[in-house]
Design an enzyme around this catalytic site. Structure first.
Site, PDB file in Angstrom:
ATOM      1  CG  ASP A 109      58.998  60.178  82.215  1.00 28.21           C
ATOM      2  OD1 ASP A 109      59.526  59.177  82.742  1.00 28.21           O
ATOM      3  OD2 ASP A 109      59.372  61.334  82.440  1.00 28.21           O
ATOM      4  CG  ASP A 179      64.181  58.203  86.213  1.00 24.45           C
ATOM      5  OD1 ASP A 179      65.414  58.139  86.245  1.00 24.45           O
ATOM      6  OD2 ASP A 179      63.535  59.069  86.811  1.00 24.45           O
TER       7      ASP A 179
HETATM    8  N1  GLY Z   1      60.958  59.650  86.716  1.00 29.63           N
HETATM    9  C1  GLY Z   1      61.129  60.863  87.411  1.00 29.63           C
HETATM   10  C2  GLY Z   1      61.183  60.698  88.862  1.00 29.63           C
HETATM   11  O1  GLY Z   1      61.330  59.616  89.376  1.00 29.63           O
HETATM   12  O2  GLY Z   1      61.075  61.705  89.547  1.00 29.63           O
END
Ligand code: GLY
Length: 401
Positions: A109, A179
């Site tokens: 992330d 993601d």
């Molecule tokens: N990347 C984590 C979410 O979309 O909750």
């Protein structure tokens, strides 16, 4: 043709008045939140990731912590109002300090953290500090690449308790998630900035693995795939934040849609555009008639978990996609984005400057239902993508993905 030429006069006027409401609200909200890093509003008041306790400084590096700065910097790019940049730098300075505690940033992330903050600041101002921070972050992300499976490891930690129901012992070393497709732009940015292709090549290896293992025949996407970290062999897949294994987590669809669109923009690899189209077709076919998107396209009809985050991120992807394909294909993409954004404006938005947050019904995970990470509430990243989408309609803002 650019997007503005596709808009009817009525759509352009609607976008104009929504952007006015965004500016009016943010001028007030920003002052109340000048020394916070909000992840979302609870009962109309932004929470503060700086005030929560957490292991390894992980509240400071909570994955959504770049989006408040992203909102402020996008509005700074439009207004040149220095106060926006000043408040954004409160977040940037904290993320800068976190770069020396790499364990807190042991996550894919890092793209969501540094693209809307340092990388965006660098694009607007050319700040050397922002360049340094985004570059260090890109190296941390590249370091998560596993060459056996050609994937970027999603998270660290021994297990992932409570995330995928029924799999409490799932080990994180072999996990990759959809993601990450929207974290890859940090690697594209690094290659474009340094003229060193290694970052882009890692991003493309990961995107190729995602095409192979995450995208189903019908255009729906899987949230989590587990690989053997030594051999790279596929082991299993998981429903993750969606309803269940085999379902279609709406936000995962939007990460895939926007992520493959971004990968195509940076590489011009035709398969990425075709994959974005395939996911877009599935997404559009499943938007409910009222334009409000569920948490999972295959969740039960009741109770209703809505995800404005998915709607706004997908809208951004669809608007970008519109500009990349022939007009007859692009118009339906733009129309779908407008339908979702107008539905949020009319039925799911809070325009009162006395309360924090704009979009009112996001959901982080189908099986998590508490006050902070609950169903049908405000999240700062939904607001970020809502604002990004509206600015795109007007040809404003900075492209960061
Ligand atoms: N990347 C984590 C979410 O979309 O909750």
């Amino acid at each position: 043709m650019n997007i503005q030429e596709y808009l009817t006069a009525e759509d352009a006027a609607w976008a104009e008045q929504v952007i006015r409401k965004i500016h009016d609200k943010l001028l007030v909200v920003r002052e109340r939140s000048a020394d916070k890093i909000p992840s979302g509003a609870i009962d109309g008041v932004y929470d503060d990731k700086m005030k929560e306790e957490g292991p390894l400084g992980r509240t400071k590096t909570f994955w959504t912590n770049g989006f408040w700065a992203g909102i402020l910097l996008q509005l700074y790019s439009v207004t040149k109002d220095e106060r926006y940049a000043e408040i954004a730098r409160f977040t940037e300075d904290i993320l800068h300090d976190c770069l020396s505690e790499a364990e807190g940033l042991a996550t894919h992330d890092i793209g969501y953290l540094f693209l809307p903050s340092a990388a965006l600041d660098y694009k607007i101002t050319g700040s050397p500090k922002a360049l340094n921070d985004a570059s260090v972050a890109a190296n941390l992300l590249a370091g998560r690449f596993n060459p056996a499976g050609n994937y970027i490891r999603a998270w660290n930690g021994d297990t992932l308790p409570g995330f995928a129901p029924g799999d409490p012992e799932m080990h994180t070393v072999g996990l990759a998630i959809i993601d990450c497709m929207l974290n890859l732009p940090l690697l594209y940015w690094a290659s474009e900035t340094t003229k060193d292709p290694r970052y882009r090549l890692i991003a493309m290896r990961h995107a190729d693995t995602t095409m192979k293992h995450f995208i189903r025949e019908d255009g729906s996407v899987i949230h989590i795939v587990e690989f053997d970290p030594e051999t790279g062999m596929y082991i299993n897949d998981f429903g993750g934040q969606g309803y269940q294994k085999g379902s279609a987590w709406a936000r995962g669809q939007s990460w895939g849609l926007y992520g493959f669109t971004a990968s195509y923009k940076h590489t011009e690899k035709q398969e990425y555009l075709d994959t974005a189209r395939k996911i877009a077709a599935f997404f559009i076919a499943n938007i409910p008639s009222d334009g409000l998107v569920p948490e999972d396209f295959r969740q039960p009809a009741e109770p209703w978990a809505q995800d404005d985050i998915a709607a706004c991120a997908a809208s951004c992807g669809l608007i970008e996609l519109t500009g990349l394909v022939p007009e007859e294909e692009g118009r339906p993409y733009l129309e779908a984005a407008l339908r979702m954004l107008k539905a949020i404006d009319a039925k799911s938005a809070d325009w009162n400057p006395e309360t924090d947050g704009i979009t009112m019904r996001g959901t982080t995970a189908y099986h998590v239902r508490d006050k902070v990470h609950g169903w049908n509430k405000n999240y700062v990243y939904a607001d970020y993508f809502f604002i990004e989408a509206l600015l795109k309609l007007k040809g404003q803002g900075i492209y960061i993905w």
